[in-house]
Write a protein that holds these residues in place. Sequence first.
Motif, PDB file in Angstrom:
ATOM      1  N   LEU A 128       0.817  -1.202   0.000  1.00 51.19           N
ATOM      2  CA  LEU A 128       0.000   0.000   0.000  1.00 51.19           C
ATOM      3  C   LEU A 128       0.857   1.260   0.000  1.00 51.19           C
ATOM      4  O   LEU A 128       0.588   2.205  -0.745  1.00 51.19           O
ATOM      5  CB  LEU A 128      -0.938  -0.007   1.214  1.00 51.19           C
ATOM      6  N   GLU A 129       1.902   1.299   0.820  1.00 56.20           N
ATOM      7  CA  GLU A 129       2.740   2.497   0.901  1.00 56.20           C
ATOM      8  C   GLU A 129       3.369   2.832  -0.452  1.00 56.20           C
ATOM      9  O   GLU A 129       3.427   4.001  -0.858  1.00 56.20           O
ATOM     10  CB  GLU A 129       3.838   2.293   1.947  1.00 56.20           C
ATOM     11  N   LYS A 130       3.823   1.805  -1.180  1.00 59.15           N
ATOM     12  CA  LYS A 130       4.418   2.008  -2.497  1.00 59.15           C
ATOM     13  C   LYS A 130       3.369   2.508  -3.490  1.00 59.15           C
ATOM     14  O   LYS A 130       3.633   3.416  -4.306  1.00 59.15           O
ATOM     15  CB  LYS A 130       5.045   0.700  -2.980  1.00 59.15           C
ATOM     16  N   LYS A 131       2.180   1.915  -3.447  1.00 57.54           N
ATOM     17  CA  LYS A 131       1.113   2.353  -4.348  1.00 57.54           C
ATOM     18  C   LYS A 131       0.776   3.823  -4.113  1.00 57.54           C
ATOM     19  O   LYS A 131       0.558   4.587  -5.051  1.00 57.54           O
ATOM     20  CB  LYS A 131      -0.134   1.475  -4.182  1.00 57.54           C
ATOM     21  N   GLN A 179      -7.230  22.657 -12.053  1.00 52.88           N
ATOM     22  CA  GLN A 179      -5.906  22.466 -11.454  1.00 52.88           C
ATOM     23  C   GLN A 179      -6.030  22.002 -10.015  1.00 52.88           C
ATOM     24  O   GLN A 179      -6.749  22.595  -9.218  1.00 52.88           O
ATOM     25  CB  GLN A 179      -5.095  23.751 -11.510  1.00 52.88           C
ATOM     26  N   VAL A 180      -5.311  20.935  -9.697  1.00 55.94           N
ATOM     27  CA  VAL A 180      -5.302  20.429  -8.330  1.00 55.94           C
ATOM     28  C   VAL A 180      -4.490  21.389  -7.463  1.00 55.94           C
ATOM     29  O   VAL A 180      -3.412  21.844  -7.847  1.00 55.94           O
ATOM     30  CB  VAL A 180      -4.668  19.023  -8.265  1.00 55.94           C
ATOM     31  N   GLN A 181      -5.005  21.707  -6.291  1.00 57.69           N
ATOM     32  CA  GLN A 181      -4.292  22.582  -5.380  1.00 57.69           C
ATOM     33  C   GLN A 181      -3.336  21.779  -4.513  1.00 57.69           C
ATOM     34  O   GLN A 181      -3.302  20.547  -4.582  1.00 57.69           O
ATOM     35  CB  GLN A 181      -5.297  23.359  -4.525  1.00 57.69           C
ATOM     36  N   ARG A 182      -2.559  22.480  -3.704  1.00 52.99           N
ATOM     37  CA  ARG A 182      -1.568  21.810  -2.859  1.00 52.99           C
ATOM     38  C   ARG A 182      -2.237  20.701  -2.057  1.00 52.99           C
ATOM     39  O   ARG A 182      -3.253  20.895  -1.410  1.00 52.99           O
ATOM     40  CB  ARG A 182      -0.936  22.819  -1.898  1.00 52.99           C
ATOM     41  N   ARG A 183      -1.644  19.522  -2.139  1.00 55.95           N
ATOM     42  CA  ARG A 183      -2.206  18.373  -1.452  1.00 55.95           C
ATOM     43  C   ARG A 183      -1.913  18.463   0.043  1.00 55.95           C
ATOM     44  O   ARG A 183      -0.853  18.875   0.464  1.00 55.95           O
ATOM     45  CB  ARG A 183      -1.624  17.082  -2.026  1.00 55.95           C
ATOM     46  N   THR A 184      -2.899  18.092   0.841  1.00 59.01           N
ATOM     47  CA  THR A 184      -2.709  18.055   2.288  1.00 59.01           C
ATOM     48  C   THR A 184      -2.362  16.624   2.670  1.00 59.01           C
ATOM     49  O   THR A 184      -1.357  16.101   2.242  1.00 59.01           O
ATOM     50  CB  THR A 184      -3.957  18.575   3.019  1.00 59.01           C
ATOM     51  N   ALA A 185      -3.181  15.955   3.447  1.00 59.19           N
ATOM     52  CA  ALA A 185      -2.892  14.571   3.830  1.00 59.19           C
ATOM     53  C   ALA A 185      -3.836  13.626   3.097  1.00 59.19           C
ATOM     54  O   ALA A 185      -4.916  14.001   2.666  1.00 59.19           O
ATOM     55  CB  ALA A 185      -3.036  14.398   5.337  1.00 59.19           C
ATOM     56  N   GLY A 186      -3.406  12.378   2.984  1.00 61.58           N
ATOM     57  CA  GLY A 186      -4.272  11.363   2.398  1.00 61.58           C
ATOM     58  C   GLY A 186      -4.417  11.501   0.894  1.00 61.58           C
ATOM     59  O   GLY A 186      -3.619  12.154   0.220  1.00 61.58           O
ATOM     60  N   THR A 187      -5.462  10.892   0.347  1.00 59.58           N
ATOM     61  CA  THR A 187      -5.630  10.815  -1.099  1.00 59.58           C
ATOM     62  C   THR A 187      -6.694  11.768  -1.633  1.00 59.58           C
ATOM     63  O   THR A 187      -6.993  11.739  -2.826  1.00 59.58           O
ATOM     64  CB  THR A 187      -6.025   9.373  -1.496  1.00 59.58           C
ATOM     65  N   ASP A 188      -7.283  12.590  -0.780  1.00 53.64           N
ATOM     66  CA  ASP A 188      -8.305  13.514  -1.244  1.00 53.64           C
ATOM     67  C   ASP A 188      -7.682  14.658  -2.035  1.00 53.64           C
ATOM     68  O   ASP A 188      -6.528  15.028  -1.833  1.00 53.64           O
ATOM     69  CB  ASP A 188      -9.103  14.068  -0.058  1.00 53.64           C
ATOM     70  N   HIS A 248     -12.969   7.481  -3.456  1.00 50.22           N
ATOM     71  CA  HIS A 248     -13.534   6.184  -3.067  1.00 50.22           C
ATOM     72  C   HIS A 248     -12.832   5.023  -3.779  1.00 50.22           C
ATOM     73  O   HIS A 248     -12.797   3.913  -3.263  1.00 50.22           O
ATOM     74  CB  HIS A 248     -15.033   6.149  -3.361  1.00 50.22           C
ATOM     75  N   SER A 249     -12.298   5.286  -4.955  1.00 50.97           N
ATOM     76  CA  SER A 249     -11.515   4.263  -5.658  1.00 50.97           C
ATOM     77  C   SER A 249     -10.559   4.954  -6.619  1.00 50.97           C
ATOM     78  O   SER A 249     -10.855   6.040  -7.129  1.00 50.97           O
ATOM     79  CB  SER A 249     -12.415   3.287  -6.429  1.00 50.97           C
ATOM     80  N   VAL A 250      -9.413   4.322  -6.826  1.00 47.51           N
ATOM     81  CA  VAL A 250      -8.390   4.879  -7.704  1.00 47.51           C
ATOM     82  C   VAL A 250      -7.830   3.764  -8.572  1.00 47.51           C
ATOM     83  O   VAL A 250      -7.574   2.656  -8.094  1.00 47.51           O
ATOM     84  CB  VAL A 250      -7.231   5.511  -6.894  1.00 47.51           C
ATOM     85  N   SER A 253      -4.609  -0.522  -8.470  1.00 41.81           N
ATOM     86  CA  SER A 253      -5.871   0.019  -7.983  1.00 41.81           C
ATOM     87  C   SER A 253      -5.822   0.170  -6.477  1.00 41.81           C
ATOM     88  O   SER A 253      -5.081  -0.537  -5.784  1.00 41.81           O
ATOM     89  CB  SER A 253      -7.040  -0.896  -8.384  1.00 41.81           C
ATOM     90  N   LEU A 254      -6.594   1.117  -5.983  1.00 43.03           N
ATOM     91  CA  LEU A 254      -6.775   1.330  -4.546  1.00 43.03           C
ATOM     92  C   LEU A 254      -8.270   1.314  -4.285  1.00 43.03           C
ATOM     93  O   LEU A 254      -9.016   2.124  -4.849  1.00 43.03           O
ATOM     94  CB  LEU A 254      -6.180   2.676  -4.124  1.00 43.03           C
ATOM     95  N   ASP A 255      -8.713   0.380  -3.450  1.00 39.55           N
ATOM     96  CA  ASP A 255     -10.140   0.328  -3.158  1.00 39.55           C
ATOM     97  C   ASP A 255     -10.453   1.189  -1.944  1.00 39.55           C
ATOM     98  O   ASP A 255      -9.578   1.818  -1.338  1.00 39.55           O
ATOM     99  CB  ASP A 255     -10.613  -1.117  -2.958  1.00 39.55           C
ATOM    100  N   GLU A 256     -11.723   1.217  -1.567  1.00 38.23           N
ATOM    101  CA  GLU A 256     -12.153   2.126  -0.501  1.00 38.23           C
ATOM    102  C   GLU A 256     -11.495   1.807   0.830  1.00 38.23           C
ATOM    103  O   GLU A 256     -11.136   2.713   1.588  1.00 38.23           O
ATOM    104  CB  GLU A 256     -13.685   2.092  -0.363  1.00 38.23           C
ATOM    105  N   SER A 257     -11.298   0.530   1.139  1.00 39.31           N
ATOM    106  CA  SER A 257     -10.683   0.173   2.417  1.00 39.31           C
ATOM    107  C   SER A 257      -9.227   0.637   2.468  1.00 39.31           C
ATOM    108  O   SER A 257      -8.750   1.121   3.505  1.00 39.31           O
ATOM    109  CB  SER A 257     -10.767  -1.336   2.648  1.00 39.31           C
ATOM    110  N   GLU A 258      -8.500   0.526   1.349  1.00 34.21           N
ATOM    111  CA  GLU A 258      -7.112   0.990   1.304  1.00 34.21           C
ATOM    112  C   GLU A 258      -7.041   2.506   1.431  1.00 34.21           C
ATOM    113  O   GLU A 258      -6.168   3.051   2.109  1.00 34.21           O
ATOM    114  CB  GLU A 258      -6.455   0.539   0.002  1.00 34.21           C
ATOM    115  N   LEU A 259      -7.978   3.199   0.792  1.00 33.14           N
ATOM    116  CA  LEU A 259      -7.994   4.652   0.866  1.00 33.14           C
ATOM    117  C   LEU A 259      -8.326   5.134   2.274  1.00 33.14           C
ATOM    118  O   LEU A 259      -7.802   6.148   2.736  1.00 33.14           O
ATOM    119  CB  LEU A 259      -9.000   5.211  -0.143  1.00 33.14           C
ATOM    120  N   GLN A 260      -9.199   4.402   2.961  1.00 34.23           N
ATOM    121  CA  GLN A 260      -9.506   4.757   4.338  1.00 34.23           C
ATOM    122  C   GLN A 260      -8.299   4.577   5.240  1.00 34.23           C
ATOM    123  O   GLN A 260      -8.041   5.391   6.124  1.00 34.23           O
ATOM    124  CB  GLN A 260     -10.686   3.914   4.842  1.00 34.23           C
ATOM    125  N   ARG A 261      -7.529   3.514   5.005  1.00 33.80           N
ATOM    126  CA  ARG A 261      -6.294   3.303   5.766  1.00 33.80           C
ATOM    127  C   ARG A 261      -5.294   4.418   5.483  1.00 33.80           C
ATOM    128  O   ARG A 261      -4.621   4.920   6.390  1.00 33.80           O
ATOM    129  CB  ARG A 261      -5.686   1.952   5.427  1.00 33.80           C
TER     130      ARG A 261
END
Length: 204
Positions: free
Chosen positions: A21-24, A55-64, A149-151, A184-192
């Motif tokens: 997960l960390e590598k993904k 344009q995506v703005q500066r990313r904070t934490a997580g995948t949002d 929710h999914s990537v 792919s990253l599913d919802e459970s991975e994104l929540q983690r």
Amino acid sequence: MSDASKTDRTQDRNWDNEVPLEKKLDDLYALVDGIEVALFTTRRPDGHLVTRPMQVQRRTAGTDLWFMTNIESHKLEELVTDPHVNCGFYKDRTREWVSVSGTARVTQDKQIIHDLYQADWRAWLGDEGGARDGGPDDPRIALVLVEAHSVIYSKQDRPTPMVLFELAKGIATGQQPKVADMRSLDESELQRAAKVEDPRPSSA
């Protein structure tokens, strides 16, 4: 995801399902930070899809993902009707891409706006005088947060000669060439991932 879909992905030589997960996440962040502009797809009240560059703005934490928009924009009316969105990224040189599916919510939180504000926002808003000058306190500024929710994304980590060889081999043999890894990253991975603060510096 259905059992059949899982089986298909296991058999597809382009899917790399053994990546930690960390590598993904690291590879996903690097792709998004390196592309910056997303094709942002919403659904109109009549059911038709609309795609526009944002344009995506500066990313904070997580995948949002954060986007700046004008509160008077039609896209906000579409998000009220249906908050489900897709953000697509494409890197022309390497042909890598990212698809983020999620839900969007709109905020005019002044603290968040000041934290994320960039000088180039003025160019997109224009200076109409008074408070509507494109500055951080401009009442037209709104932020759209896309909660993923999914990537799905492709990662190219092969040298160009190897990619060309794989393409040539595919043409000669009729077998699907392995020119990039699909992940792919599913919802459970994104929540983690959302529970872990990204230690790397954010990029503008």
